[in-house]
Design an enzyme around this catalytic site. Sequence first.
Site, PDB file in Angstrom:
ATOM      1  N   ASN A 142     -42.995  12.749 -10.235  1.00  0.00           N
ATOM      2  CA  ASN A 142     -42.982  11.670 -10.674  1.00  0.00           C
ATOM      3  C   ASN A 142     -41.365  10.956 -10.184  1.00  0.00           C
ATOM      4  O   ASN A 142     -40.341  11.635 -10.500  1.00  0.00           O
ATOM      5  CB  ASN A 142     -42.870  11.465 -12.057  1.00  0.00           C
ATOM      6  N   GLU A 143     -41.592   9.889  -9.516  1.00  0.00           N
ATOM      7  CA  GLU A 143     -40.282   9.122  -9.213  1.00  0.00           C
ATOM      8  C   GLU A 143     -39.350  10.089  -8.553  1.00  0.00           C
ATOM      9  O   GLU A 143     -38.137  10.438  -9.548  1.00  0.00           O
ATOM     10  CB  GLU A 143     -39.825   8.371 -10.163  1.00  0.00           C
ATOM     11  N   GLU A 296     -47.103   1.711 -12.467  1.00  0.00           N
ATOM     12  CA  GLU A 296     -46.674   1.842 -13.766  1.00  0.00           C
ATOM     13  C   GLU A 296     -45.993   0.454 -13.943  1.00  0.00           C
ATOM     14  O   GLU A 296     -45.261  -0.043 -13.206  1.00  0.00           O
ATOM     15  CB  GLU A 296     -45.451   2.687 -13.889  1.00  0.00           C
ATOM     16  N   GLU A 344     -38.732   8.957 -25.533  1.00  0.00           N
ATOM     17  CA  GLU A 344     -39.265   7.517 -25.076  1.00  0.00           C
ATOM     18  C   GLU A 344     -40.316   6.846 -26.330  1.00  0.00           C
ATOM     19  O   GLU A 344     -41.015   5.973 -25.945  1.00  0.00           O
ATOM     20  CB  GLU A 344     -39.907   7.294 -23.852  1.00  0.00           C
TER      21      GLU A 344
HETATM   22  C1  GAL Z   1     -40.597   5.477 -15.098  1.00  0.00           C
HETATM   23  C2  GAL Z   1     -41.038   6.736 -15.617  1.00  0.00           C
HETATM   24  C3  GAL Z   1     -41.957   7.015 -16.655  1.00  0.00           C
HETATM   25  C4  GAL Z   1     -41.156   6.368 -17.752  1.00  0.00           C
HETATM   26  C5  GAL Z   1     -40.788   5.073 -17.552  1.00  0.00           C
HETATM   27  C6  GAL Z   1     -40.105   4.004 -18.474  1.00  0.00           C
HETATM   28  O1  GAL Z   1     -39.650   5.259 -14.354  1.00  0.00           O
HETATM   29  O2  GAL Z   1     -41.894   7.139 -14.381  1.00  0.00           O
HETATM   30  O3  GAL Z   1     -42.120   8.289 -16.797  1.00  0.00           O
HETATM   31  O4  GAL Z   1     -40.097   6.795 -18.203  1.00  0.00           O
HETATM   32  O5  GAL Z   1     -40.006   4.812 -16.297  1.00  0.00           O
HETATM   33  O6  GAL Z   1     -39.789   2.738 -18.159  1.00  0.00           O
END
Ligand code: GAL
Length: 644
Positions: A142-143, A296, A344
């Site tokens: 992930n990123e 996302e 989160e």
């Molecule tokens: C992204 C990440 C997600 C979540 C999201 C929140 O960068 O891949 O897991 O954290 O941000 O904005």
Amino acid sequence: MMFFGGDYNPEQWDEAVWKEDDALMRRARVNLATVGVFSWALLEPEEGRYDFAWLDAHLDRLHANDVSVNLATPTASPPPWFTLAHPDAMPVTQDGVRHVHGSRDTYCLASPAYRTAARNIARALAERYGEHPAVAMWHVHNEYTTLCWCDHTAAAFRDWLRERHGSLEALNEAWGTAFWSQRYGSWEQVLPPRATHWHQNPGQHLDFRRFWSDLVLAAFREQRDAIREHSDRPVTTNMMLPGYQNLDLWALGREVDLIAIDHYPDAPGLDAAADTAFAADRARSFAGGRPWLLMEQGTNTVYDGDRILGKEPGDILRHTIGHIARGSEGALFFQWRQSRAGAETWHSAMVPHAGADSRVFREVAAVGEAVERLGEVAGSTVTAQVAVLHDADAWWALEVDGLPSADLDYHGSLRRAHRALWDAGVTVDFAHPEHDLSRYRFVVAPALFLLSDAGAENLRRYVSGGGTLLVQHFTGFVDEYLHARLGGYPAAPLREALGIRVEEYRPLRRGEHIVLSDGSRATAWSELLRTEGAETVLTYTHGMLTGRPALTRHRFGQGEAWYLSTGLDDRGHAALITRILGIGREPSGVESVTRHSTDGRSWQFLLNHTATAISLPESAHDLLTGAPVSELPPGGCAVLRNSL
Ligand code: GAL
């Protein structure tokens, strides 16, 4: 088919909620769920012991519900057992602080133990689910964001430097170590750029960024290849634009089967719409023009400094359509259901804490229906006649210590160029300075402080072949080693195309404004330059630069090259860009982008960003609603199929 869905973390919930998820996913037309992104501790509760039973059940359930799976490898968040068994695999900051578990992204990509563990879990998942009918694609990691300055990193950095420079002599030369007694007498003396006393060596900084980018690619490839041994489904990883990840995204784009990005605007309203286009145009460009996927976005998330702002009603649709208009094959969110605990908890989701009886879920479900109606658009592409140049080396070069001004903002400059074009209704690609640019009628180079010889030559060729180029101040001042161009800036081939020679740079004081000969205002920067064939379009009116060229234009070969030697304010900058493009009109406030299919069909995406209704020239069938449309309400969107 267009994808619609999001990150799905069923492990945070129980059976009653899973049942409701199934029903709500059907209602929202969800057809793709990203599963397992942060599930390592459940999938491998102790080293080498896997527990797939729970995931089997969820994949089967999703499949039975017609929801495909974007199956993730969980390697962005190693479990506590891993940290304790391999403390040397935890990242070390520039200041020498070693992080531990308790958050996520705690790993060092240069650590052999981490790399082995990551490859093993990726392989185990692929062995088990490579042929699973629910799995539509793979989401590696992930990123990739974490940087590290530990001893493993130091060793890997030295290997990379040996490979790149060949000899210690060449490294000393490249980094200019003759200055400040930095000469290296053996490879062991070379370190990653850890915290030091004053300005860091710029070459060391730039090479470290390049090295890290290559390390990420190697780590990604390892997982991708392990997956490919057991699965023929596309493999990707999610990019976060524009500068969150220290990666050469062009290079990463060449490694993935499908470009995927995450996007969270950092300002509301029109700025969010412009930012959506900025991210989407970059994604499409990294994909080489092919379709890509918004992996996302937030239903209610606009990051604004130290707070998360809510989106306005209609924004979910506008942002979704903004991405699809520019080539995304759908829209996914982080996340499906808002967490009730954890780091989160307050991040938005498709199903908020309030549940399905909520504005957000109703909007999500309506957007899901609209996206479903766009199925015929899948696979079509967007073409642009204008490009903005982006190069990771140029970005990293503008980060080094000791530059003449703190106002040199790489991504800010790209964003400004893109925004001026977006406001003018122009569809924009991003391109690398060494790409073939001949298909573009106009190219903007907003921030290429570092420009390779090959890049400078390519820009010269582009202009002489008939292109129109706008180069902005402080471009081409250094080569790929960050060595200054001698004898006048910028690099010689570009100087020739521009018909100018910059003799001296003169940053302006913080907050200082200067006025050019047409009354336009500029900040940040000025240059003493002389024309060598170019015509002077605007001059400076202050100090020793009074009467000297500020903006020049040069007909060269079949094309023309403009040079802007100062930081024109937003208005002047936008006016210059529209003037060069020959677009006289005021921006309409309606965003219009067209996707084309190879069989000659096309779809016009319209987004009304104004506060007034806009009439269409004639009534047309709107794919989003399945009904005729003759007027776009304030904030409204439509997708019109153009007849052959
Ligand atoms: C992204 C990440 C997600 C979540 C999201 C929140 O960068 O891949 O897991 O954290 O941000 O904005």
